[in-house]
Design an enzyme around this catalytic site. Sequence first.
Site, mmCIF file in Angstrom:
data_model
loop_
_atom_site.group_PDB
_atom_site.id
_atom_site.type_symbol
_atom_site.label_atom_id
_atom_site.label_comp_id
_atom_site.label_asym_id
_atom_site.label_seq_id
_atom_site.Cartn_x
_atom_site.Cartn_y
_atom_site.Cartn_z
ATOM 1 N N ARG A 146 -27.452 2.937 -1.131
ATOM 2 C CA ARG A 146 -26.100 2.814 -0.581
ATOM 3 C C ARG A 146 -25.727 4.129 0.073
ATOM 4 O O ARG A 146 -25.896 5.189 -0.524
ATOM 5 C CB ARG A 146 -25.064 2.430 -1.636
ATOM 6 C CG ARG A 146 -23.648 2.280 -1.028
ATOM 7 C CD ARG A 146 -22.670 1.538 -1.942
ATOM 8 N NE ARG A 146 -23.176 0.200 -2.228
ATOM 9 C CZ ARG A 146 -23.606 -0.185 -3.421
ATOM 10 N NH1 ARG A 146 -23.579 0.641 -4.432
ATOM 11 N NH2 ARG A 146 -24.055 -1.408 -3.612
ATOM 12 N N SER A 198 5.180 -0.848 39.739
ATOM 13 C CA SER A 198 5.279 0.552 39.359
ATOM 14 C C SER A 198 6.722 0.862 39.014
ATOM 15 O O SER A 198 7.645 0.311 39.622
ATOM 16 C CB SER A 198 4.803 1.452 40.504
ATOM 17 O OG SER A 198 5.224 2.788 40.320
#
Length: 456
Positions: free
Chosen positions: A318, A279
């Site tokens: 499409r 940390s």
Amino acid sequence: MGEHRGTRGDLFDPLFGAARSGEAVSDRAFVAALLEVEAALAVAAAECGVIPADQAPVIASTARSLGEDIDLAALGTAAIAGGNPVIPLVRLLRDRCAAAGIPASSVHTGATSQDITDTALMLLAGRAGRIVVADARAAAEAAAGLARTHRDTLMVARTLGQQALPSTFGLLATTWFTTLDAAADRLETVLTGLTVQFGGAAGTLAALYPRGTAVADTLADELGLARHPIPWHTDRTPIAELACALGVLAGAVSKPATDVVAMSAIELGEVTEGTPGGSSAMPHKQNPVAAITARAAARRVPGLVSTVLSSMDHEFMRAAGGWHAEWETITDLLRLTGGAAHRLADSLRGLRVHPEALRHNLDRTGGLLLAERVTLALAEHTDDARAIVTAAATSGKPLADDETIAAYLSPEQLRELLDPANYLGHAGELVDRALSGRNIAPTGHSPSTPSTGGPR
């Protein structure tokens, strides 16, 4: 500064484990795959007599050279007008081929942009997907090693967040590798069946008639993809199956990663990663970063799977938008699932298991998690067995010290009943069966764990 690789993840891909899978689906890799399809199409067209045979090698070599020095940013900008990068890419390829005497009609013959894009996406999926599978197999192998080593290492089984019954760490790790193996198998099956997509302007192959189907099949063979009986312009099940297989694998990764994070908590102290993270503010922290980042990558996957599934309704021949939504979604799925699997493998390969902490947590209830077993034994002597054990369990005293229970069962009987090692059911057998199913024979059992000891 190094050359930009054309990914969207230069900063975060390494953190989330996607350095390899991300590179395999980078923007440059995508363009290279588009050009690879164009080159293979030229070869297929030549083999089927659509273009002169001597033109195919020139088109193929020109496509390769274009991929090496193309300006991705310029291509992206040029793609705006037509809505996809294939249109300007084909223009560039035709211009270069023209300088070598190849007519424009011999480049991109009989194809439409979707043919090139869909087929290129299948190539990328196959390559990146095999990286994903390899990392998933590595994670499963590490989990199998843990199962083998800790076949008999006692721990508490937890259900609904509460202590339930005695179990073993080996059996928990077995659920990890069997789930990962099954998910990797499913993805591998999908990858093996990836097919070419080639149908021309509207899925009829009209521009190549009567050689259209022959060109499609030859193109598939040239690229190492499976043949497909008809074009799948608006049948998006191949894309959906790929997305779902990646989603299932990401979920399989999340299970062990979640367990590792929970078991790494100081209050439990049952496992630690081999190289935990620190940390910036708290020097004492040992964060299970590999498992954490595996979970983080995997958590982003279900939403992307949903995007693919919700985009399957391609209208007519499409889609206007549904098709376009797939490109980055699929590549992101490959990056994230691959990253999650890679980080989980990192976590499990170096995972340290602490039997003394597992045993300490197993003993914390003073035998209450064996109340089921005591009730069964007591029922042989009285019809009030459940009520007696329930009252003892809520008294705050260990079951071994309850006077009512002691009136029916001897101290020796209670000691045997309250020994968690005597109430494991088929745990060891289940571990052995699962390991045997992977062709990994059990190599012996871990030594017995101490009966006492505080958490690490």
